[in-house]
Design an enzyme around this catalytic site. Structure first.
Site, PDB file in Angstrom:
ATOM      1  N   TYR A   1     -19.146  58.697 -10.563  1.00 19.95           N
ATOM      2  CA  TYR A   1     -18.063  58.490  -9.589  1.00 19.95           C
ATOM      3  C   TYR A   1     -18.489  57.401  -8.614  1.00 19.95           C
ATOM      4  CZ  TYR A   1     -13.921  61.294  -9.971  1.00 19.95           C
ATOM      5  OH  TYR A   1     -12.705  61.769 -10.357  1.00 19.95           O
TER       6      TYR A   1
ATOM      7  N   GLU B   1     -16.081  55.832  -6.113  1.00 17.85           N
ATOM      8  CA  GLU B   1     -14.937  55.433  -5.268  1.00 17.85           C
ATOM      9  C   GLU B   1     -15.434  54.528  -4.153  1.00 17.85           C
ATOM     10  OE1 GLU B   1     -12.816  58.859  -3.854  1.00 17.85           O
ATOM     11  OE2 GLU B   1     -11.936  59.254  -5.813  1.00 17.85           O
TER      12      GLU B   1
ATOM     13  N   ASP C   1       0.925  36.903 -13.338  1.00 17.12           N
ATOM     14  CA  ASP C   1       0.300  37.851 -14.259  1.00 17.12           C
ATOM     15  C   ASP C   1      -0.057  37.047 -15.514  1.00 17.12           C
ATOM     16  OD1 ASP C   1      -0.269  39.644 -16.253  1.00 17.12           O
ATOM     17  OD2 ASP C   1       1.495  40.908 -15.935  1.00 17.12           O
TER      18      ASP C   1
ATOM     19  N   THR D   1      -5.049  41.230 -17.753  1.00 14.80           N
ATOM     20  CA  THR D   1      -5.740  42.275 -18.492  1.00 14.80           C
ATOM     21  C   THR D   1      -6.999  41.622 -19.053  1.00 14.80           C
ATOM     22  OG1 THR D   1      -4.386  41.741 -20.400  1.00 14.80           O
ATOM     23  CG2 THR D   1      -3.753  43.682 -19.136  1.00 14.80           C
TER      24      THR D   1
ATOM     25  N   LYS E   1      -7.060  41.065 -23.963  1.00 15.91           N
ATOM     26  CA  LYS E   1      -6.226  40.275 -24.873  1.00 15.91           C
ATOM     27  C   LYS E   1      -7.012  39.019 -25.268  1.00 15.91           C
ATOM     28  CE  LYS E   1      -1.800  42.114 -23.216  1.00 15.91           C
ATOM     29  NZ  LYS E   1      -1.924  42.759 -21.900  1.00 15.91           N
TER      30      LYS E   1
ATOM     31  N   ARG F   1     -10.572  47.268 -22.626  1.00 20.21           N
ATOM     32  CA  ARG F   1      -9.197  47.492 -22.156  1.00 20.21           C
ATOM     33  C   ARG F   1      -9.216  47.722 -20.647  1.00 20.21           C
ATOM     34  NH1 ARG F   1      -4.661  48.136 -24.685  1.00 20.21           N
ATOM     35  NH2 ARG F   1      -5.883  47.672 -26.514  1.00 20.21           N
TER      36      ARG F   1
END
Ligand code: DSN
Length: 430
Positions: free
Chosen positions: A58, A60, A204, A230, A233, A239
Site C-alpha cells: 500500500y 497511498e 488524450d 494509456t 497501446k 495496462r
C-alpha cells in the site's frame, strides 16, 4: 503435449484451472495475429515486473509523502517511472498512478473543468472515446459534454467548423484525442482554438503515445494544459494510465488522482511502467515505431489495391478504418467480418465508421492496427500476406474451408515470428 508448469510452478500446483486459462491465453496470443489497434505485446521484463511483490504494498500518497510505512522502495520505483516519463515527453511533471486511461482523463478533467461545466470533445461515433462524455460514462454524467466530428466529404477533422462551434459554445475545456482516427492531429491548431475561446486544453494521446515518444507524431505537450495517455497501446507497457503536467497544474493533478479518483496505486504496475518507459527511451523503440508506421502504410495500400475503401482515404498513424459496405468491398457488416477473421486466426474489432448507418454492435467497418504484429517482427512482406488472407476471408465469410486453410497459414507465420520465444518453447512446448 500438455503445457509445462515450469514457468508458473506454484500456480500450476495450487490452481490448475487458472493455470490452464493462462496457458490458453498465451497460446491464443502466440498462434493468432493481433490487429486490434489498441493492443500490443508487452516485453517479458514488463510482465515479470507486474507479477511481483510490489502488488503487496500500500502506498497511498506520493514519493516522500505516503500514508503508510515501508514505502522506501515504492518511492524509488515511482520516482524512476515519473522521471523516465518526463524525459520521454519533455514534460515538467508526471503522475504515473492512474490505473487506466479513463481514470487519467477523469483526474485531468477534475483539474481543468469544474463539474457541470461545458466540455467540447470528439464524437465517439466519429472516432472519439467513451470517457470523452458518453452519457453512460461517468464523464458524461458529471460534465456537460458537446461533441465535434469529422467532415462528411473527407472524413477528416474540420478545424474551421470546430473553431466556430467552440466560439458559439464557450466551453470550459476543449478535449482532443481519439481511438479511431487515422490522421495526424493538429495540436497546435486545437490549442489555439482553446485559447481563443478561453478554454483549457486537454489532450488524450492514449493511442499515439508511442508515436509521440518516438517523435513520429507532433507532440501535444507544448500546446496542452494537460496530456493523458494509456501505457499499454503503442507505448507497449503495462495496462494503465498516466498524466503529464506543467508546474502550474501538477499539485491539482496529484490531488485529483489521489485522493480524488483512487486510493492505493497499483505499485506492481507503477514499477512495470518504469520498466516500459526505460525501454521507450532506447533507440530500438524509435526504430520499432517507424516500423509500426511503415506496416500500417503498407497494409493500407494493399487493402486499397484490393478494392477496399479506407475511411479518410488512408492512414498517417498506426491504424486504419476499413469501410466494408462501399463499392469494391465485400458488403458485409463489421460484426460478420470480425467473426470470420477470428475463425481464420486474425483478430480485429468491428468499428463504427463516420456517419455509419449501422448500430455499434454491427457496424459497417473494422479497425485495424499494426503495433502488436510489428512487435512480433512482422514487416512489409507480412503485410502483403495479411492483406491477401483478409481479403479472401472477407469475400467468403461463411466458407469454413477458406477459414481453415488460412488458419493454417496464420499458424505457420506465427511460428516463424514468436512473441515470447522462451515461453513458447518452455511453457507451450511448441
Ligand atoms: N477501448 C480502447 C480502444 O480500443 O481504442 C480505448 O480505450
Amino acid at each position: 503435449m500438455s503445457p509445462s508448469p515450469e514457468l508458473h510452478p506454484h500456480l500450476a500446483a495450487e490452481d490448475p484451472e487458472v493455470h490452464a486459462l493462462l496457458v490458453a491465453e498465451l497460446r491464443r496470443q502466440e498462434e493468432g495475429i493481433e490487429l486490434i489497434a489498441s493492443e500490443n505485446h508487452a516485453s517479458p521484463a514488463v510482465i515479470e515486473t507486474m507479477a511481483s511483490v510490489f502488488t503487496n504494498k500500500y502506498a497511498e500518497g506520493y514519493p516522500g509523502r505516503r500514508y503508510y510505512g515501508g514505502c522506501e522502495h515504492a518511492d524509488a520505483v515511482e520516482d524512476l517511472a515519473r522521471n523516465r516519463l518526463k524525459e520521454l515527453f519533455g514534460s515538467y511533471a508526471a503522475n504515473v498512478q492512474p490505473s487506466s486511461g479513463s481514470q487519467a482523463n477523469q483526474a485531468a478533467m477534475l483539474t481543468l473543468a469544474p463539474p457541470g461545466s461545458k466540455v467540447l470533445a470528439m464524437d465517439l461515433n466519429h472516432g472519439g472515446h467513451l470517457s470523452h462524455g458518453h452519457p453512460k460514462n461517468l464523464s458524461g454524467m458529471v460534465w456537460e459534454f458537446h461533441h465535434y466530428g469529422v467532415r462528411r466529404e473527407d472524413e477528416r477533422l474540420d478545424y474551421d467548423a470546430l473553431a466556430e462551434q467552440a466560439r458559439a459554445l464557450r466551453p470550459a475545456l476543449l478535449l482532443a484525442g481519439a481511438s479511431a482516427y487515422p490522421r495526424t492531429l493538429d495540436f497546435e491548431r486545437l490549442g489555439a482554438i482553446a485559447r481563443e475561446v478561453g478554454a483549457r486544453f486537454l489532450v488524450d494521446m492514449a493511442h499515439i503515445a508511442g508515436l509521440v515518444a518516438a517523435g513520429l507524431h507532433p507532440s501535444p505537450v507544448p500546446h496542452a494544459d494537460l496530456v493523458t495517455m494509456t501505457t499499454h497501446k503503442t507505448l507497449r507497457g503495462p495496462r494503465g494510465g498516466a498524466v503529464l503536467a506543467p508546474k502550474e497544474w501538477i499539485k491539482q493533478v496529484n490531488s485529483a488522482v489521489f485522493p480524488g479518483m483512487q486510493g492505493g496505486p497499483l505499485m506492481h504496475v507503477v514499477a512495470a511502467k518504469a520498466v516500459a518507459f526505460g525501454e521507450a527511451l532506447r533507440p530500438e523503440f524509435t526504430a520499432y515505431q517507424e516500423r509500426v508506421l511503415a506496416n500500417a502504410a503498407a497494409l493500407a495500400a494493399e487493402l486499397e489495391a484490393r478494392g477496399y475503401r479506407l475511411v479518410s482515404g488512408g492512414t498517417d498513424n498506426h491504424l486504419m478504418l476499413v469501410d466494408l459496405r462501399s463499392p469494391g468491398g465485400p458488403d458485409i457488416t463489421g460484426a460478420v467480418a470480425e467473426d470470420a477473421l477470428e475463425r481464420a486466426g486474425i483478430t480485429v474489432n468491428k468499428n463504427l465508421i463516420p456517419f455509419d448507418p449501422e448500430p455499434p454492435m454491427r457496424t459497417s467497418g473494422i479497425r485495424i492496427g499494426t503495433p502488436a504484429v510489428t512487435t512480433r517482427g512482422f514487416g512489409v512482406d507480412e503485410m502483403r500476406l495479411l492483406a491477401a488472407w483478409m481479403d479472401e476471408v472477407l469475400r467468403s465469410p461463411e466458407d469454413e474451408a477458406v477459414a481453415r486453410r488460412i488458419r493454417g497459414e496464420v499458424l505457420e507465420l506465427c511460428a516463424a515470428h514468436p512473441v515470447y520465444p522462451d515461453w513458447r518453447a518452455e511453457w507451450l512446448r511448441l
